[in-house]
Design a protein around this motif. Sequence first.
Motif, mmCIF file in Angstrom:
data_model
loop_
_atom_site.group_PDB
_atom_site.id
_atom_site.type_symbol
_atom_site.label_atom_id
_atom_site.label_comp_id
_atom_site.label_asym_id
_atom_site.label_seq_id
_atom_site.Cartn_x
_atom_site.Cartn_y
_atom_site.Cartn_z
ATOM 1 N N CYS A 1 -76.578 -32.576 -15.461
ATOM 2 C CA CYS A 1 -77.164 -31.883 -14.310
ATOM 3 C C CYS A 1 -78.364 -32.622 -13.747
ATOM 4 O O CYS A 1 -79.241 -32.017 -13.125
ATOM 5 C CB CYS A 1 -77.577 -30.469 -14.708
ATOM 6 S SG CYS A 1 -76.215 -29.416 -15.215
ATOM 7 N N CYS A 2 -78.423 -33.917 -13.956
ATOM 8 C CA CYS A 2 -79.555 -34.703 -13.467
ATOM 9 C C CYS A 2 -79.059 -35.742 -12.492
ATOM 10 O O CYS A 2 -78.122 -36.484 -12.785
ATOM 11 C CB CYS A 2 -80.280 -35.382 -14.628
ATOM 12 S SG CYS A 2 -81.737 -36.308 -14.117
ATOM 13 N N SER B 1 -76.299 -28.230 -4.440
ATOM 14 C CA SER B 1 -76.726 -29.049 -5.560
ATOM 15 C C SER B 1 -77.226 -30.395 -5.071
ATOM 16 O O SER B 1 -76.645 -30.989 -4.176
ATOM 17 C CB SER B 1 -75.552 -29.253 -6.520
ATOM 18 O OG SER B 1 -75.872 -30.221 -7.476
ATOM 19 N N LEU C 1 -71.812 -32.422 -8.824
ATOM 20 C CA LEU C 1 -71.063 -32.058 -10.018
ATOM 21 C C LEU C 1 -69.607 -31.885 -9.622
ATOM 22 O O LEU C 1 -69.302 -31.284 -8.598
ATOM 23 C CB LEU C 1 -71.587 -30.742 -10.593
ATOM 24 C CG LEU C 1 -72.868 -30.765 -11.421
ATOM 25 C CD1 LEU C 1 -73.267 -29.352 -11.781
ATOM 26 C CD2 LEU C 1 -72.705 -31.596 -12.672
ATOM 27 N N TYR D 1 -68.437 -28.038 -12.927
ATOM 28 C CA TYR D 1 -69.155 -26.879 -12.399
ATOM 29 C C TYR D 1 -68.483 -25.578 -12.849
ATOM 30 O O TYR D 1 -69.143 -24.644 -13.323
ATOM 31 C CB TYR D 1 -69.194 -26.959 -10.876
ATOM 32 C CG TYR D 1 -70.114 -25.960 -10.218
ATOM 33 C CD1 TYR D 1 -71.441 -26.278 -9.973
ATOM 34 C CD2 TYR D 1 -69.655 -24.703 -9.844
ATOM 35 C CE1 TYR D 1 -72.290 -25.370 -9.369
ATOM 36 C CE2 TYR D 1 -70.498 -23.788 -9.240
ATOM 37 C CZ TYR D 1 -71.813 -24.129 -8.999
ATOM 38 O OH TYR D 1 -72.648 -23.219 -8.410
ATOM 39 N N ASN E 1 -83.048 -28.418 -15.090
ATOM 40 C CA ASN E 1 -82.027 -29.181 -14.377
ATOM 41 C C ASN E 1 -80.902 -28.289 -13.854
ATOM 42 O O ASN E 1 -80.349 -28.544 -12.787
ATOM 43 C CB ASN E 1 -81.461 -30.268 -15.291
ATOM 44 C CG ASN E 1 -82.399 -31.457 -15.408
ATOM 45 O OD1 ASN E 1 -83.578 -31.352 -15.089
ATOM 46 N ND2 ASN E 1 -81.898 -32.578 -15.871
ATOM 47 N N ILE E 2 -80.559 -27.251 -14.614
ATOM 48 C CA ILE E 2 -79.517 -26.325 -14.166
ATOM 49 C C ILE E 2 -79.962 -25.598 -12.899
ATOM 50 O O ILE E 2 -79.183 -25.403 -11.962
ATOM 51 C CB ILE E 2 -79.176 -25.320 -15.285
ATOM 52 C CG1 ILE E 2 -78.317 -26.004 -16.355
ATOM 53 C CG2 ILE E 2 -78.444 -24.106 -14.735
ATOM 54 C CD1 ILE E 2 -77.984 -25.117 -17.534
ATOM 55 N N ALA F 1 -79.376 -27.764 -10.041
ATOM 56 C CA ALA F 1 -78.010 -28.230 -9.814
ATOM 57 C C ALA F 1 -77.037 -27.136 -9.411
ATOM 58 O O ALA F 1 -75.928 -27.441 -8.995
ATOM 59 C CB ALA F 1 -77.486 -28.921 -11.077
ATOM 60 N N MET F 2 -77.431 -25.871 -9.529
ATOM 61 C CA MET F 2 -76.494 -24.783 -9.255
ATOM 62 C C MET F 2 -77.022 -23.882 -8.152
ATOM 63 O O MET F 2 -78.235 -23.759 -7.961
ATOM 64 C CB MET F 2 -76.241 -23.969 -10.522
ATOM 65 C CG MET F 2 -75.486 -24.733 -11.589
ATOM 66 S SD MET F 2 -75.016 -23.667 -12.960
ATOM 67 C CE MET F 2 -73.950 -24.778 -13.874
#
Length: 339
Positions: free
Chosen positions: A54-55, A87, A91, A96, A149-150, A153-154
């Motif tokens: 997630c980076c 994001s 992903l 995902y 990070n999550i 990313a979401m």
Amino acid sequence: MEEEMEEERMNRGKMGNQDEDISDLLPRGKEELRKAAALLLAQQTSLEVIVNMCCSEDPSDDEWEETSSSDESEACADGVGEGGLQSPLCLSAEVYSALIHHNVPQKVLKKAEFPRPAAVDACQRNASWRSLIRKMHRVQCRALTCLHNILAAMDTESLGGTAGLQTVAQQLASLVFSSAEVVKEEEFLEAVTSALRSLLQIMASKNIPQCMSPQQLMSVCEAATRCDVVSVRVNALAILGITGSTLAKETGSSDTLQMIGTALLSVASKDPNLVVCGEALDALFDVFADGDEAEKAARNIRLLTSLKALQPVFKAKSCVRRAEGTTARSSCVCWTTSR
């Protein structure tokens, strides 16, 4: 012939079992300890893998130095589309879906909680098990970094929407304010301030009410600004900038804005690191960008005069930085997985 083949298969099976059986290598009474240590290491490694998944790619040093809390606000605003917060990395749909299907964000948040007191007490009573306490806290810090990070990313709905984000905020608050001792751990501070920064930025972009009072956030930031780790100080200042810019829209917030402004000016004038000073200035510009309450607070702390006084200080620090050739640290967190 068949009997010989059967005997050979049985012998191979016995040899295979012997190869996999390492119990003879374990000291007596240490098998449970090794299993517990192996489990914690597996959890730590799993969290590090998710962190890296997630980076996004690390920005260059120059790009990082130009990134400010105001830039983050614009990025979050630009990222809001028909499908929610987009994001910053791509992903794959499979990854995902797997993260959502297996409730990974919720499981990560669970790991971010403090170890159960009963488990810590059990380890404290046995000298050989005390090393596990540090390992449990390391898993917690990795989980907080993973949560950071999550969050980036979401999209918001995947994290439970407004209610889900407020729940995360409440749990982070319970971690920080449950004990005065936790804010003294640098590794914990780095992880929790990164998670708080991401969470508050998303909540601000969505106009979601914050669950922590300005006084609570100030206590965290005061501890963080005394930390030797540069990224912790940068995170703390960004948190103040996000909180202040949100409060500036509310009536009767000038006193709190004065408190935040005074703290930011102090860091901008006294911190030896140029990147930290720059983040303090960015946060000041965010907090006092607009609004009657911000103007009132700015007059009371004589913001313009103070900023003019900072000019020679920044020039001197810039010269020192160029002479030393120092580089900034990326805000994107990645881990090299343990072996």
